[in-house]
Scaffold this motif. Structure first.
Motif, PDB file in Angstrom:
ATOM      1  N   SER A   1       0.581  -1.167  -0.463  1.00  0.00           N
ATOM      2  CA  SER A   1       0.087  -0.258  -0.125  1.00  0.00           C
ATOM      3  C   SER A   1       0.235   0.914   0.040  1.00  0.00           C
ATOM      4  O   SER A   1       0.492   2.547  -0.025  1.00  0.00           O
ATOM      5  CB  SER A   1      -0.758  -0.093   1.458  1.00  0.00           C
TER       6      SER A   1
ATOM      7  N   LYS B   1     -13.036  -6.953   6.096  1.00  0.00           N
ATOM      8  CA  LYS B   1     -14.031  -6.047   5.165  1.00  0.00           C
ATOM      9  C   LYS B   1     -15.338  -5.416   5.601  1.00  0.00           C
ATOM     10  O   LYS B   1     -15.131  -4.059   5.280  1.00  0.00           O
ATOM     11  CB  LYS B   1     -14.240  -6.298   3.855  1.00  0.00           C
TER      12      LYS B   1
ATOM     13  N   LYS C   1     -17.282   1.211   4.451  1.00  0.00           N
ATOM     14  CA  LYS C   1     -15.963   1.709   3.340  1.00  0.00           C
ATOM     15  C   LYS C   1     -16.386   1.110   1.736  1.00  0.00           C
ATOM     16  O   LYS C   1     -16.578  -0.484   2.309  1.00  0.00           O
ATOM     17  CB  LYS C   1     -14.787   2.415   3.644  1.00  0.00           C
ATOM     18  N   PRO C   2     -16.852   1.812   0.991  1.00  0.00           N
ATOM     19  CA  PRO C   2     -17.229   0.765  -0.347  1.00  0.00           C
ATOM     20  C   PRO C   2     -15.661  -0.135  -0.517  1.00  0.00           C
ATOM     21  O   PRO C   2     -14.653   0.205   0.024  1.00  0.00           O
ATOM     22  CB  PRO C   2     -17.515   2.219  -1.027  1.00  0.00           C
ATOM     23  N   ASP C   3     -15.819  -1.240  -1.545  1.00  0.00           N
ATOM     24  CA  ASP C   3     -15.119  -1.963  -1.597  1.00  0.00           C
ATOM     25  C   ASP C   3     -14.070  -1.305  -2.457  1.00  0.00           C
ATOM     26  O   ASP C   3     -12.265  -1.521  -2.267  1.00  0.00           O
ATOM     27  CB  ASP C   3     -16.048  -3.244  -2.402  1.00  0.00           C
ATOM     28  N   ARG C   4     -14.674   0.072  -3.269  1.00  0.00           N
ATOM     29  CA  ARG C   4     -12.766   0.168  -4.567  1.00  0.00           C
ATOM     30  C   ARG C   4     -12.055   1.363  -3.207  1.00  0.00           C
ATOM     31  O   ARG C   4     -11.380   1.463  -3.902  1.00  0.00           O
ATOM     32  CB  ARG C   4     -14.005   0.926  -5.235  1.00  0.00           C
ATOM     33  N   GLU C   5     -12.755   1.784  -1.693  1.00  0.00           N
ATOM     34  CA  GLU C   5     -11.178   2.224  -1.317  1.00  0.00           C
ATOM     35  C   GLU C   5     -10.543   1.377  -0.593  1.00  0.00           C
ATOM     36  O   GLU C   5      -9.418   1.469   0.277  1.00  0.00           O
ATOM     37  CB  GLU C   5     -12.224   3.646  -0.993  1.00  0.00           C
TER      38      GLU C   5
ATOM     39  N   HIS D   1      -8.859  -1.304  -1.850  1.00  0.00           N
ATOM     40  CA  HIS D   1      -8.382  -3.031  -2.385  1.00  0.00           C
ATOM     41  C   HIS D   1      -6.859  -2.584  -2.039  1.00  0.00           C
ATOM     42  O   HIS D   1      -6.531  -1.289  -1.674  1.00  0.00           O
ATOM     43  CB  HIS D   1      -8.137  -2.024  -4.009  1.00  0.00           C
TER      44      HIS D   1
ATOM     45  N   LEU E   1      -9.758  -8.716  -1.403  1.00  0.00           N
ATOM     46  CA  LEU E   1      -9.909  -7.357  -2.509  1.00  0.00           C
ATOM     47  C   LEU E   1      -9.339  -7.502  -3.330  1.00  0.00           C
ATOM     48  O   LEU E   1      -9.600  -6.931  -4.259  1.00  0.00           O
ATOM     49  CB  LEU E   1     -10.914  -6.400  -1.174  1.00  0.00           C
TER      50      LEU E   1
ATOM     51  N   GLY F   1      -5.781  -6.387  -5.126  1.00  0.00           N
ATOM     52  CA  GLY F   1      -5.123  -5.372  -5.184  1.00  0.00           C
ATOM     53  C   GLY F   1      -2.984  -4.903  -4.528  1.00  0.00           C
ATOM     54  O   GLY F   1      -3.080  -3.862  -4.083  1.00  0.00           O
TER      55      GLY F   1
END
Length: 551
Positions: free
Chosen positions: A107, A436, A500-504, A506, A512, A514
């Motif tokens: 990350s 998650k 939080k939405p999954d896209r945030e 990754h 998820l 990423g």
């Protein structure tokens, strides 16, 4: 055995000590040439090989607290002190390398609190940043106070002089050389520390008639046969540690250990400075191998002191457990070797305090100052703030040094701090990383309630409301209570609040994607014998096998 702790140092001993000081400062000045950006200063430009970061990882933990404290525990609790290494360190170090480092390194976060900001929210981030900064200056103060007391006793230095000299040297090479200066000095310090401790073990064993003579002497000591075992009589509290196996396994082996090794940025920072993902993952696993053997130069000297130093274990004065190693140095080491041992103690102090200060300056600069005080300034500005934060951290460490004065065994104090700061943080991390659905509000309140629960347990124990068999038993259960509170609060609040939405998420949670575990690996890092899973499996097997002779 009279004469106090004063050592008969001669010119040769002081020459060895002076050469070490010069070398340490020289490393700091040499590292300065590589510092051009704040990432260079705080994370060594993410450019170091795994063997360097691995040795720095273990050296950062091998401070005065480790040497003095674990020898004290060896004298006080016997072989049960081995739990701090073989179940209380190695499994968590392997878990960090295999499971958690891909998320930290992948990350591209600059600190552990920054991961919490991405995973949860800014309040959780700020809470962890502030609590970590407080913990680091407290622990730095313990390192400083412990060594100042030893230098006063051994060399006759006034307490104030010892504090200022030690702090000034650490301050100089970190302010000038940044994390690279700290890490390369930690590699040097690792070898100096070991070189200073091995003669104590060897000469001590010779004095008591070898390993067999030591075992016989321990059986005849106040510890008796129980002092030679690790798991015997842990079904109750009738053992030297005063701990039940549940507290050892869950409190020490899981919550305290994983909380320290996987979320303590003073350690994780060394892995984040590695040159690629593979090197970052191997960093704590490489460190686990020497960690297996360090008891030979900490716990065994504690046992030797127990059976050779008459009256060891006094509440105050020269015969406190904390003085086990200094007393052996006085009684066993000839000049020349004595200088190496004293230098090793100084090196251990510097390694521990440097890790605390370098972690503090990074979190203060990135996670407090840049995030909440002055944002969007030029990189040169934050580099300057980092150097000023280093000065401030050392000065505060001097101020907090004397808090440790009320503890005859400083490891008990440290375990209390870990129970308060690390245990609830680990619980929040591990749940948030694998679930998650855990929401930002649940993350903040779990961390806060867990921390307050551990603090309340400690205060109620000190106030006589709660009763445990020992201070260590309290820290084990305090950590367990903090972990349980985090689980409960997360379980209650998560269904009631918005995730939080999954896209945030990754690259931050399991399931998820990423995270690229291999994308930046060098060709040589792909060799099978460098596999983190293989190296981790071997060291776990070794830690289990080492228990067999002392079960």
């Amino acid at each position: 055995m009279g004469g106090g702790l004063r050592l008969d140092m001669n010119a040769l001993d002081y020459t060895i000590l002076a050469l070490y000081f010069v070398t340490v400062l020289g490393v700091g000045f040499a590292a300065r040439r590589a510092i051009r950006t704040s990432v260079d200063f705080f994370l060594s430009g993410r450019s170091l090989p795994a063997w360097v970061t691995g040795l720095a990882f273990v050296s950062a933990n091998l401070g005065a607290l480790e040497i003095i404290g674990m020898a004290a525990n060896g004298a006080q609790y016997g072989m049960m002190t081995l739990h701090y290494y073989w179940i209380g360190a190695v499994p968590a170090m392997v878990f960090l390398g295999i499971v958690m480092m891909p998320f930290y390194y992948g990350s591209r976060v600059r600190s552990v609190p920054e991961y919490l900001r991405l995973r949860f929210n800014r309040p959780t981030h700020l809470l962890n940043a502030v609590s970590f900064a407080v913990a680091q200056v407290l622990i730095a103060g313990v390192n400083l106070y412990a060594l100042a007391l030893i230098m006063q006793a051994l060399l006759g230095w006034p307490l104030g002089v010892a504090v200022v000299v030690g702090a000034a040297i650490v301050l100089t090479y970190i302010t000038i050389g940044g994390l690279s200066g700290a890490i390369y000095n930690e590699v040097l310090q690792f070898f100096v520390i070991v070189a200073g401790l091995i003669p104590i073990t060897v000469l001590g064993l010779a004095k008591v008639g070898g390993v067999g003579g030591l075992m016989d002497a321990v059986r005849d000591s106040r510890l008796g046969e129980a002092g030679l075992h690790t798991w015997a009589d842990t079904g109750g509290s009738a053992n030297p540690l005063g701990a039940h196996w549940i507290g050892i396994v869950f409190g020490l082996g899981f919550v305290l250990s994983f909380g320290y090794w996987t979320t303590n940025f003073a350690e994780v920072q060394r892995a984040l400075s590695a040159r690629n993902m593979s090197a970052a993952r191997r960093t704590p696993i490489i460190a686990a191998y020497p960690k297996l053997l360090i008891p030979a130069v900490t716990v065994i000297p504690g046992l030797i002191a127990l059976v050779t130093v008459e009256g060891l274990g006094a509440e105050s004065g020269d015969l406190q457990y904390n003085n086990a190693v200094p007393l052996l140095m006085r009684d066993l080491l000839p000049n020349g070797v004595l200088g190496v041992a004293v230098t090793g103690l100084l090196a251990s102090f510097m390694a521990g305090m440097a890790a605390n200060v370098s972690g503090f300056n990074t979190v203060f600069t990135y996670d407090i100052w840049q995030a909440y005080v002055h944002r969007d300034r030029p990189d040169e500005y934050y580099l300057r703030v980092g150097r000023l934060a280093t000065i401030g951290g050392v000065l505060i460490g001097i101020g907090t040094a004397f808090i440790a004065a009320g503890f005859s065994n400083i490891m008990n104090y440290i375990q209390a701090l870990f129970s308060l700061f690390n245990a609830p943080l680990f619980a929040t991390f591990i749940i948030g990383m694998f679930w998650k659905r855990m929401t930002p509000l649940a993350g903040f309140w779990s961390l806060l309630v867990g921390t307050l629960g551990s603090l309340a347990t400690y205060l109620l124990y000190k106030g006589g409301v709660l009763h445990f068999d020992s201070d260590l038993e309290e820290s084990f259960w305090g950590a367990g209570i903090a972990f349980a509170l985090v689980v409960v609060v997360a379980g209650v609040l998560t269904p009631l609040t918005r995730p939080k939405p999954d896209r945030e998420l990754h690259g931050l949670v399991y399931g998820l994607g990423g995270v690229d575990r291999d994308g930046d690996m060098l060709t040589g890092d792909r060799a099978w014998y460098r596999s983190p899973a293989l190296l981790g499996g071997i060291v776990l097997l070794l830690s289990a096998l080492l228990y067999l002779p002392v079960f």
